[in-house]
Design an enzyme around this catalytic site. Sequence first.
Site, short mmCIF file in Angstrom:
data_model
loop_
_atom_site.label_atom_id
_atom_site.label_comp_id
_atom_site.label_asym_id
_atom_site.label_seq_id
_atom_site.Cartn_x
_atom_site.Cartn_y
_atom_site.Cartn_z
N ARG A 36 -60.72 -38.08 7.08
CA ARG A 36 -61.37 -38.79 5.97
C ARG A 36 -61.78 -40.20 6.36
O ARG A 36 -62.81 -40.70 5.90
CB ARG A 36 -60.47 -38.80 4.75
N LYS A 237 -55.77 -17.38 -7.48
CA LYS A 237 -56.00 -16.84 -8.83
C LYS A 237 -57.46 -16.70 -9.21
O LYS A 237 -58.28 -17.57 -8.94
CB LYS A 237 -55.37 -17.80 -9.84
N GLY A 395 -60.59 -27.77 1.22
CA GLY A 395 -59.28 -27.20 0.88
C GLY A 395 -58.66 -26.42 2.02
O GLY A 395 -58.80 -26.76 3.19
N GLY A 418 -62.05 -29.57 -4.36
CA GLY A 418 -62.34 -29.50 -5.79
C GLY A 418 -63.80 -29.78 -6.08
O GLY A 418 -64.44 -29.09 -6.87
P1 AMP Z 1 -56.16 -21.48 -3.78
O1 AMP Z 1 -55.47 -22.80 -3.94
O2 AMP Z 1 -56.51 -20.82 -5.06
O3 AMP Z 1 -57.31 -21.54 -2.81
O4 AMP Z 1 -55.09 -20.51 -3.14
C1 AMP Z 1 -54.53 -20.70 -1.88
C2 AMP Z 1 -53.23 -19.99 -1.82
O5 AMP Z 1 -53.42 -18.62 -2.10
C3 AMP Z 1 -52.58 -20.07 -0.47
O6 AMP Z 1 -51.43 -20.87 -0.56
C4 AMP Z 1 -52.24 -18.61 -0.14
O7 AMP Z 1 -50.94 -18.44 0.36
C5 AMP Z 1 -52.36 -17.93 -1.48
N1 AMP Z 1 -52.68 -16.49 -1.35
C6 AMP Z 1 -53.70 -15.96 -0.66
N2 AMP Z 1 -53.63 -14.61 -0.72
C7 AMP Z 1 -52.56 -14.28 -1.44
C8 AMP Z 1 -51.96 -13.05 -1.84
N3 AMP Z 1 -52.49 -11.88 -1.49
N4 AMP Z 1 -50.86 -13.11 -2.62
C9 AMP Z 1 -50.35 -14.29 -2.98
N5 AMP Z 1 -50.85 -15.50 -2.63
C10 AMP Z 1 -51.94 -15.49 -1.87
#
Ligand code: AMP
Length: 439
Positions: A36, A237, A395, A418
């Site tokens: 950064r 999610k 991210g 974000g």
């Molecule tokens: P996000 O912040 O929404 O981009 O999510 C990232 C997180 O999703 C990471 O810490 C991963 O470990 C988690 N993740 C990815 N695939 C899976 C999965 N199949 N089950 C549970 N967590 C997951």
Amino acid sequence: MNKKSVTDVDVKGKRVLVRCDFNVPMKDGKITDENRIMGALPTIKYLMEHGAKVVLCSHMGKPHNIFDEKVKLNKKEKKAVEALPESEREKATAEYIEKAKKSEPTKLTLKPVADRLNQLLDNKVTFASDVIGPDAEKKVAALKEGECVLLENLRFYAGEEGRDLEFCKKLASYCDIYVNDAFGTAHRSHASTAAIVEYGLVKTAVCGFLIQKELEVMADSLENPVRPFVAVLGGAKVADKLNVISNLLNKCDTLIIGGGMAYTFLKAEGYEIGKSLVDDEKLGYCKDMMQKAKDMGKKLLLPVDTVIAKDFPNPIDAEIEVKTVKVSEIPADMEGLDIGEASRKLFADAIKGAKTVIWNGPMGVFENPTLAKGTIAIAEAMAEAKGATTIIGGGDSAAAVQQLGFADKMTHISTGGGASLELFEGKVLPGIACLNDKD
Ligand code: AMP
């Protein structure tokens, strides 16, 4: 892009306030990742070389507004206090505040960033130990052309996130020109990212080179992509990416969905997904998106096989026993934690045939080496997509690409997770909307 940038204004002899994103990872008082800082240098150097008096500001981490009269507790602390009997709350609150006031001036200070900038910029950078206090006032007033001062952490004051008018007035009193170069916070509407301009306190407001590049690559690719355009989404999610999924479906030719969010789509398609991550409230939404893809003649690719385990790894990088099964064969007591080999090939083939690829979110629990293969496969395929514009939306995916050594093979790695997600949603970012339009 129709926003003015630093090259569109005369900065010679002017005091220029630059909102940077110096929220760098730190360990034991040392900066562990300088990306950064390096990303901010072109704008700072340009301003200094063109005779501006440069005032830099940024936030770092999530402090408790320790320089303010009203120190705030974070969400977790608030909850803990509320769970206590009434008689104990005042004392517990005071303890949290005292702890923050003790630790944050050393843990969340921007002083190490100022020291590093000073090394990189020929000893022309000083540090002010406050923002709207006497030290900043004195150091801003003493600036000569081509010199620079970095102010202390903006979020040591409640006025930053609270868009306080008096706080904005003070910041505005330091400058003739405002420059936003903090893409990482451009989706936030805080005092230093938008309000200072929105309140009419600074008339000349332009972007720096970092924001200019982020917008040119990402906004232009979303608006006028060279096709085929493939978007890859992963992460935990569905609920976090509802508008992203819908907006990207409008724009791309193929949407690939992996990671934890894929299992809600698979369940909506009628598969048994065992103990995999699922958002039952979003099953209807997933069905709608699959129908929307069909109606629009777009491809929506989901995993065809998955790497499963008995439980989520604990700790996250613990050794884990896994096997790969088709998505139609996930046992009730197992959990899907990465995409399998056939899915890796399916997704990689689509990516390699694309001319524009954007990616946000890991394909699996990539923090664990056994479960990182899906995420690595996407990075590899993007690195191999010949002649394609390849964009990593910040991210976790940006971190993964950097760790794997593919960074220099991508067209663009965004500095804001974000903020880039909000661009992918089709939103206008407040930190950019407030800047002067080109004539
Ligand atoms: P996000 O912040 O929404 O981009 O999510 C990232 C997180 O999703 C990471 O810490 C991963 O470990 C988690 N993740 C990815 N695939 C899976 C999965 N199949 N089950 C549970 N967590 C997951």
